[in-house]
Structures are given as C-alpha cells and as structure tokens.
Design a protein around this motif. Structure first.
Motif, short mmCIF file in Angstrom:
data_model
loop_
_atom_site.label_atom_id
_atom_site.label_comp_id
_atom_site.label_asym_id
_atom_site.label_seq_id
_atom_site.Cartn_x
_atom_site.Cartn_y
_atom_site.Cartn_z
N PRO A 150 37.82 30.78 30.40
CA PRO A 150 37.26 32.08 30.78
C PRO A 150 37.32 33.06 29.62
CG PRO A 150 39.51 31.93 31.53
CD PRO A 150 39.22 30.64 30.79
N SER A 151 36.71 34.23 29.82
CA SER A 151 36.71 35.23 28.75
C SER A 151 38.02 35.98 28.68
CB SER A 151 35.57 36.23 28.97
OG SER A 151 35.74 36.89 30.21
N GLU A 152 38.80 35.95 29.74
CA GLU A 152 40.07 36.68 29.79
C GLU A 152 41.08 35.88 30.59
OE1 GLU A 152 43.00 38.44 29.31
OE2 GLU A 152 41.46 39.77 28.50
N TYR A 153 42.24 35.59 29.99
CA TYR A 153 43.25 34.82 30.70
C TYR A 153 43.92 35.62 31.80
CZ TYR A 153 43.10 30.73 27.63
OH TYR A 153 42.70 29.58 26.98
N TYR A 154 44.05 36.93 31.60
CA TYR A 154 44.62 37.79 32.65
C TYR A 154 43.48 38.30 33.53
CZ TYR A 154 48.97 37.53 30.11
OH TYR A 154 50.10 37.07 29.48
N LEU A 155 43.14 37.52 34.54
CA LEU A 155 41.95 37.82 35.33
C LEU A 155 42.08 39.10 36.14
CD1 LEU A 155 40.98 34.24 36.52
CD2 LEU A 155 39.96 35.58 34.69
N ASP A 156 43.31 39.56 36.36
CA ASP A 156 43.48 40.83 37.06
C ASP A 156 43.09 42.02 36.19
OD1 ASP A 156 44.49 39.31 39.06
OD2 ASP A 156 46.51 40.14 39.04
N TYR A 157 42.89 41.77 34.92
CA TYR A 157 42.67 42.85 33.98
C TYR A 157 41.27 43.44 34.07
CZ TYR A 157 42.64 45.36 29.53
OH TYR A 157 42.53 46.32 28.56
N ASN A 158 40.27 42.62 34.34
CA ASN A 158 38.87 43.05 34.25
C ASN A 158 38.06 42.48 35.40
OD1 ASN A 158 35.96 42.74 33.27
ND2 ASN A 158 36.81 44.06 31.69
N VAL A 159 37.34 43.34 36.09
CA VAL A 159 36.56 42.92 37.26
C VAL A 159 35.47 41.92 36.87
CG1 VAL A 159 34.99 43.73 39.06
CG2 VAL A 159 37.04 45.05 38.51
N GLY A 160 34.81 42.16 35.75
CA GLY A 160 33.76 41.26 35.32
C GLY A 160 34.27 39.87 35.03
N ASP A 161 35.48 39.78 34.44
CA ASP A 161 36.03 38.47 34.09
C ASP A 161 36.30 37.61 35.33
OD1 ASP A 161 36.02 38.96 31.33
OD2 ASP A 161 37.93 40.01 31.45
N ILE A 162 36.91 38.20 36.35
CA ILE A 162 37.19 37.41 37.55
C ILE A 162 35.89 37.04 38.26
CG2 ILE A 162 37.54 39.42 39.05
CD1 ILE A 162 39.43 36.07 39.27
N ALA A 163 34.88 37.91 38.22
CA ALA A 163 33.60 37.60 38.84
C ALA A 163 32.92 36.42 38.15
CB ALA A 163 32.70 38.83 38.82
N MET A 164 32.90 36.45 36.82
CA MET A 164 32.24 35.37 36.08
C MET A 164 32.98 34.05 36.23
SD MET A 164 30.89 37.28 32.59
CE MET A 164 32.52 37.90 32.14
N THR A 165 34.31 34.12 36.23
CA THR A 165 35.09 32.90 36.42
C THR A 165 34.88 32.33 37.82
OG1 THR A 165 36.75 33.76 34.88
CG2 THR A 165 37.40 31.91 36.27
N HIS A 166 34.86 33.20 38.82
CA HIS A 166 34.61 32.76 40.20
C HIS A 166 33.28 32.03 40.31
CE1 HIS A 166 33.65 32.93 44.46
NE2 HIS A 166 32.58 33.64 44.15
N VAL A 167 32.23 32.62 39.76
CA VAL A 167 30.91 32.01 39.88
C VAL A 167 30.86 30.67 39.17
CG1 VAL A 167 28.47 32.27 39.26
CG2 VAL A 167 29.71 34.21 40.23
#
Length: 398
Positions: A7-24
């Motif tokens: 993913p783009s960010e290991y701390y997924l709680d840090y950025n809303v976009g990162d968790i969204a992209m990882t989820h998809v």
C-alpha cells in the motif's frame, strides 16, 4: 495463489485515501481469486480487519496483533518517526526480513493506489522500487494499480525508476495528462500502460446523493510537499469566510489526514460549522461528511476524489508541482466540475472565489456528468484488475 500487496501507507489509520485505496485493491483481488492468500505489508490499524477482511497483515516491524486484531498502536510521534524511517530504505538489500520473505513467497506483487514515485517522496520511492526489484529478481510478476507518477526530476530516482518500471507487467494510472508521457520517457512500453482513474472512486461512487447538501466542504494540507505556508493559509481562510458568508452556507471540515485538523481549524475559525472538526480515518465517515456539501474547496487530493465521485463539484487549490499534477490530472478525468486554481497567478484568490461561486450555482447541472465520469473510471479500474488475472498471471503460468 499467493498475493502480496504494497500500500501507499503502512499506517492505514493515518490517511483516509490510503485505507480506501487499499480496501478497493484487496476487494478486487479477493473477487478475482476467492481462494487466494492475500498479504498486505502494513502496520497495526484499527480499520484493517474491517476494510481488508480477506487479507492477512504483515507487520514490517514485528508488532503483534491484539485480540481485537488491531495490534499495539504506537502514539502519534512514534508512528510518524517509524513512517519516516520506513521511507529511507533505498535498496533491496535493506528491506526487513519479513518483507523479503513475504515477497519471495508470493506469486504476484500488487502495488495498490498511490502517488509515491515522485520527487516529493524520494526516499519512499527508492524503498518502493527496491521492493519491486526484489520481486522481479525472483521472477514474480508485479503490477501497479491506481498510480500517479511524478513529478520526477531527481536524477538518481529517475534512473532507478526507469530501470525498474520498464519491467513491471502492468501500470494502471489514475491520470494520463502527466503520468503516461513520463512513463514513456522512462522506457515503459505503451502496451503495459492503461489509465483507469483513482481506485478510491469505487468506495465513494455508490454514495451518490438522493438530495443536495447545503454546506461548503473545506480541506487544506499544510506539508512540505503541498507548498502551503502561513500566508497561503490566511489567504484561503479569507476565501472560505467570504464564500460561506455570501452563500449563507455552513462549513464542513474534511480532514483526510492527521496533519489536516489543525490547519482546517484555522481555516474555519469564525464560520458556522456543520458537524465536527475532529478527524476520523474511516472513509465511510468521511463520505457521510461530504454528503452534507454542495461544493468542496480543497487543497488535498482525496477530498476532491471522494466528492467528485459522489457528484459534488470541487475547487482544488494547488501550491506545488506535486499537487498541480495531481489536480490537473484529476480535472482531466472528471471534466467540468473539477476546477483547479494554481496559486502562482497574481489573481488566484479572486479566481478561487469565483470558481466556488460558479460551482455552487452549477452544482445540480454538473452532477450527472460527474457521476458518469466516476462510473466510467470505476469500470476501467475493474477491467484493469481483470487484466491482471487474464493476461499477467495467465501468461506466467503458461
């Protein structure tokens, strides 16, 4: 089938976009390979099990998960220091053992949505390219999905990117205005490049509105890569206050990352707030906030992606090359309804104020074409993931 996801960010709680992209990414991979083992290189997150239920987290620094699956989360300062450290890894020999093992044991490496191969995050980009090189050296196919590439002028990074990206099996871009030509310059075959749009569109697009909100959504990112300083912040604050008054609109705070909260707090000071100033890393909670808006004024990328995907016009303020490329590329993908204001113009403040007013008046007429653009990009994204299965993986197995 064993898939490792970067993913783009290991701390997924840090950025809303990162968790969204990882989820998809994980959801699409799970749909294509229901029985696959999917491992995500990450760190403990309160949202991982909810948004990636089919995946297994691989903790780079060895955190052990708690009974609730969230892990022992470090405090903010510790997380930021760890993030900085993880971005200094500059060649494949420096990768942690757990990362090397996860990649070596996989059949496919997927780099999910990000804008990470850029001068703005040079150390991170070197580390990412090192991980990709690990997979390629082991004859493991690599695909990169939902990517924004560049700006890329740093000589060493550009050379490294050219050597590695030209060997990636498929690169799906979130915009083609800048990234496509840059990849061609780097030696990537056009046959391996497609443009899909941002993967996070898929989590926001189903939330199209039954009725219009009446608020002005506000976001601004003050960071080294955004070009936002105190003077610019005060200028945007004046625009927000004037727009809220002239439109008789409450203001909705849309912090998409931890550092946004203080900045937005200063922006909305003196305005009537709809909702809380506090931030949540949960994309669905951010979507609920955006539903209150008729127009979004933003200096951060994913606030615009979410809003546009829901049919809400966005005015995007860009104060750096990194954000200029992101926002102008986004405008190419969505067309009218995504307005970009570059602050290198003397009249940018008047331009921004005018675009907010025009977007407010035209919001209802712009909505159908914004939703159509979101649906089109979402389909392109699904088709791109299907191509991983039908072309990339199939060719390796044969």
């Amino acid at each position: 089938m064993r898939i490792v996801v970067e993913p783009s960010e290991y701390y997924l709680d840090y950025n809303v976009g990162d968790i969204a992209m990882t989820h998809v990414a994980v959801a699409r991979l799970s749909h294509l390979w229901p029985e696959a083992s999917i491992q995500v290189l990450t760190e403990p997150s309160s949202l991982f099990s909810r948004y990636c239920p089919r995946a297994t987290p691989i903790f780079e620094r060895g955190y052990q998960p708690r009974a609730d699956g969230s892990g022992a989360r470090p405090q903010l300062l510790s997380r930021l220091l760890a993030r900085a450290k993880s971005r200094i890894l500059s060649d494949r020999s420096e990768q942690p053992l757990v990362v090397k093992q996860a990649i070596a044991n996989s059949d496919l490496m997927v780099v999910c949505g990000m804008g990470g191969v850029t001068d703005a995050f040079c150390e991170f980009a070197f580390g990412l390219l090192g991980k990709i090189e690990l997979a390629l050296s082991a004859d493991i196919p690599v695909v990169m999905m939902g990517q924004g590439i560049g700006p890329l002028r740093e000589r060493r990074l550009r050379a490294k990117a050219s050597a590695i990206l030209s060997r990636v099996a498929l690169i799906a871009l979130r915009e083609s205005r800048f990234s496509h030509s840059l990849l061609i310059e780097l030696g990537v075959s056009p046959s391996r490049i497609i443009t899909t749009g941002d993967d996070a569109i898929e989590i926001a697009c189903p939330s199209r509105l039954a009725s219009w909100g009446d608020a002005l959504g506000v976001n601004l990112r003050a960071a080294s890569y955004s070009g936002v300083d105190k003077e610019l912040l005060e200028s945007v604050r004046s625009i927000v206050r004037a727009a809220a008054a002239s439109l008789n609109a409450p203001v909705v705070a849309l912090p998409t990352a931890e550092e946004d909260v203080e900045t937005i707090g200063r922006l909305v000071s003196g305005c009537v707030l709809a909702g809380s100033l506090e931030r949540s890393a949960d994309p669905l909670e951010m979507i609920e906030r955006i539903k209150l808006c008729r127009v979004v004024l933003t200096g951060s990328y994913h606030a615009a992606v979410f809003a546009l995907s829901m049919g809400i016009p966005s005015v995007c303020i860009a104060a750096s090359d990194y954000y200029s490329d992101k926002f102008l590329g986004l405008a190419d993908q969505f067309g009218a309804g995504c307005e970009v204001v570059l602050v290198d113009r003397d009249d940018w403040q008047a331009e921004a104020a005018l675009k907010v007013e025009q977007s407010w008046r035209s919001a209802e007429s712009l909505r159908p074409q914004l939703l159509a653009a979101a649906e089109r990009q979402m389909k392109f994204g699904v088709d791109a993931y299907r191509r991983i299965r039908d072309d990339v993986v199939a060719s390796v197995r044969h």
